[in-house]
Design an enzyme around this catalytic site. Structure first.
Site, PDB file in Angstrom:
ATOM      1  N   GLY A 114     -10.633   5.893  -4.541  1.00 21.61           N
ATOM      2  CA  GLY A 114      -9.269   5.339  -4.538  1.00 21.61           C
ATOM      3  C   GLY A 114      -8.244   6.224  -5.198  1.00 21.61           C
ATOM      4  O   GLY A 114      -7.207   5.740  -5.662  1.00 21.61           O
ATOM      5  N   SER A 119     -11.954   9.270  -0.398  1.00 19.85           N
ATOM      6  CA  SER A 119     -13.373   9.003  -0.651  1.00 19.85           C
ATOM      7  C   SER A 119     -13.949   8.004   0.359  1.00 19.85           C
ATOM      8  O   SER A 119     -15.054   8.194   0.860  1.00 19.85           O
ATOM      9  CB  SER A 119     -13.583   8.475  -2.073  1.00 19.85           C
ATOM     10  OG  SER A 119     -12.901   7.260  -2.235  1.00 19.85           O
ATOM     11  N   SER A 120     -13.193   6.951   0.669  1.00 21.36           N
ATOM     12  CA  SER A 120     -13.767   5.947   1.569  1.00 21.36           C
ATOM     13  C   SER A 120     -13.960   6.523   2.964  1.00 21.36           C
ATOM     14  O   SER A 120     -14.989   6.291   3.603  1.00 21.36           O
ATOM     15  CB  SER A 120     -12.906   4.684   1.606  1.00 21.36           C
ATOM     16  OG  SER A 120     -11.597   5.007   1.984  1.00 21.36           O
ATOM     17  N   ASP A 164      -6.994  10.160   7.343  1.00 15.88           N
ATOM     18  CA  ASP A 164      -8.155  10.430   6.476  1.00 15.88           C
ATOM     19  C   ASP A 164      -9.437  10.612   7.274  1.00 15.88           C
ATOM     20  O   ASP A 164     -10.223  11.533   7.014  1.00 15.88           O
ATOM     21  CB  ASP A 164      -8.437   9.221   5.566  1.00 15.88           C
ATOM     22  CG  ASP A 164      -7.487   9.149   4.407  1.00 15.88           C
ATOM     23  OD1 ASP A 164      -6.347   9.622   4.555  1.00 15.88           O
ATOM     24  OD2 ASP A 164      -7.891   8.612   3.361  1.00 15.88           O
TER      25      ASP A 164
HETATM   26  O1  PMV Z   1      -4.948   7.064  -0.843  1.00 20.30           O
HETATM   27  P1  PMV Z   1      -5.586   7.333   0.475  1.00 20.30           P
HETATM   28  O2  PMV Z   1      -6.364   8.611   0.493  1.00 20.30           O
HETATM   29  O3  PMV Z   1      -6.337   6.156   1.016  1.00 20.30           O
HETATM   30  O4  PMV Z   1      -4.378   7.598   1.499  1.00 20.30           O
HETATM   31  C1  PMV Z   1      -3.503   6.558   1.919  1.00 20.30           C
HETATM   32  C2  PMV Z   1      -2.473   7.147   2.813  1.00 20.30           C
HETATM   33  C3  PMV Z   1      -1.460   6.155   3.389  1.00 20.30           C
HETATM   34  O5  PMV Z   1      -0.583   6.915   4.231  1.00 20.30           O
HETATM   35  C4  PMV Z   1      -0.627   5.507   2.287  1.00 20.30           C
HETATM   36  C5  PMV Z   1      -2.117   5.065   4.212  1.00 20.30           C
HETATM   37  C6  PMV Z   1      -2.817   5.599   5.444  1.00 20.30           C
HETATM   38  O6  PMV Z   1      -3.842   5.024   5.842  1.00 20.30           O
HETATM   39  O7  PMV Z   1      -2.320   6.571   6.031  1.00 20.30           O
END
Ligand code: PMV
Length: 328
Positions: A114, A119-120, A164
């Site tokens: 998080g 990581s997920s 991601d």
């Molecule tokens: O914090 P992370 O690695 O889960 O990234 C979230 C990125 C956002 O743009 C805020 C949401 C998304 O799924 O793109």
């Protein structure tokens, strides 16, 4: 036992705005989640996890969400980790047609949970690859990315972009805009990460930006401005212009800060990096806490961050050229 690994990522540009259809440029880094799986014929899932943020826990459950594991770590982290593994295994059952199959799953990760390093996504990508191969099915990275995205989308209740999961499955630097995802050329980037030891709540942070955007037209403009920064960033990447990339990262951080997703420790690490002479620095991922990414070919930023109040850990991150990797 079949094992796969998948890398985490940093956002060079575009988090949050990507949720509203603007482009984003994440970049895979050599910090990996490794997932080993072994088939079980009783239909159960047994998950053992070793993670920087979780001291190591083992849970066994029959796949029903109301079975709460008895473990000594924050319940929300365990529920989240189980949700992702559960979702990944659901995708595996669907794509292989083996609806009743269970698994022993072992997760080891170098990626803090998080904290904006994906990581997920890395766990889900590696789990889908390992578990499908355990059943004799080999998926292409783009198919793994698609199924990993569906998993995140469900677990995060619709608040997930493809950034991601695509980046983790394919590796390298990628460009994501809505449903379009593709690899892009990137020079060797001198990435330095600062980690405040914490985590942000992605769902809450995404909802916060959504509310601001609905309330204020200038917040909508701020999101659109991030899109412009990303488009300029793509040109700077192509030209290999580190100075310009740094300036644009600074700009991107300012806009994210205006949208309320930075924090005292993230700002203090960003300023620590800038004062140390980094080309630029910004938070990465959802924000609220977690990591920043800076560009600095010298040791100055790492040294400065190691003395910056609020910074728990700092390290250099190499670009991960390969995404999902088959270990055995
Ligand atoms: O914090 P992370 O690695 O889960 O990234 C979230 C990125 C956002 O743009 C805020 C949401 C998304 O799924 O793109």
């Amino acid at each position: 036992m079949t094992r796969s690994s998948a890398p985490g990522k940093v956002y060079l540009f575009g988090e949050h705005a990507v949720v509203y259809g603007e482009p984003a440029v994440p970049c895979a880094i050599e910090r990996r989640a490794r997932v080993g799986v072994q088939r079980r014929d009783d239909g159960k899932l047994r998950v053992h996890a070793e993670d920087l943020s979780l001291d190591g826990f083992t849970v066994e459950y029959g796949g029903s969400a109301d079975e709460q594991p008895d473990v000594d770590v924050s319940e929300s982290l365990v529920t989240a980790a189980m949700g992702y593994v559960d979702g990944a295994i659901e995708q595996v059952r669907e794509v292989t047609g083996e609806e009743e199959v269970g698994f022993d799953v072992t997760i080891e990760s170098d990626i803090p949970l998080g904290a904006g390093l994906g990581s997920s996504a890395a766990v889900v990508v590696a789990a889908i690859d390992a578990a499908t191969r355990e059943l004799g099915v080999e998926l292409e990275p783009t198919e793994i990315a698609e199924r990993a995205f569906r998993t995140e989308y469900e677990v995060q209740e619709g608040q997930a972009s493809r950034a991601d999961t695509f980046c983790s499955a394919t590796g390298g630097a990628v460009r994501v805009e809505g449903e379009d995802c593709g690899s892009i050329e990137a020079p060797d980037l001198p990435l330095v990460i600062g980690f405040d030891g914490g985590a942000g709540d992605t769902g809450e942070l995404v909802a916060g930006v959504r509310n601001l955007r609905e309330e204020y037209p200038f917040a909508e403009d701020t999101v659109a401005a991030i899109g412009d920064v990303v488009r300029n960033g793509e040109e700077a990447l192509e030209a290999g212009d580190l100075e310009e990339l740094g300036r644009l990262m600074n700009f991107n951080h300012g806009l994210l800060s205006a949208l309320g997703v930075s924090s005292r420790s993230l700002d203090s690490m960003v300023w620590g990096a800038r004062d140390a002479g980094a080309y630029g620095a910004k938070l990465t991922g959802a924000g609220g806490g977690g990591c920043i990414v800076a560009l600095d070919p010298t040791d100055e930023t790492e040294t400065a961050l190691s003395y910056t109040p609020g910074c728990e850990e700092t390290f250099r991150a190499e670009l991960a050229e390969t995404g999902v990797e088959r270990l055995e």
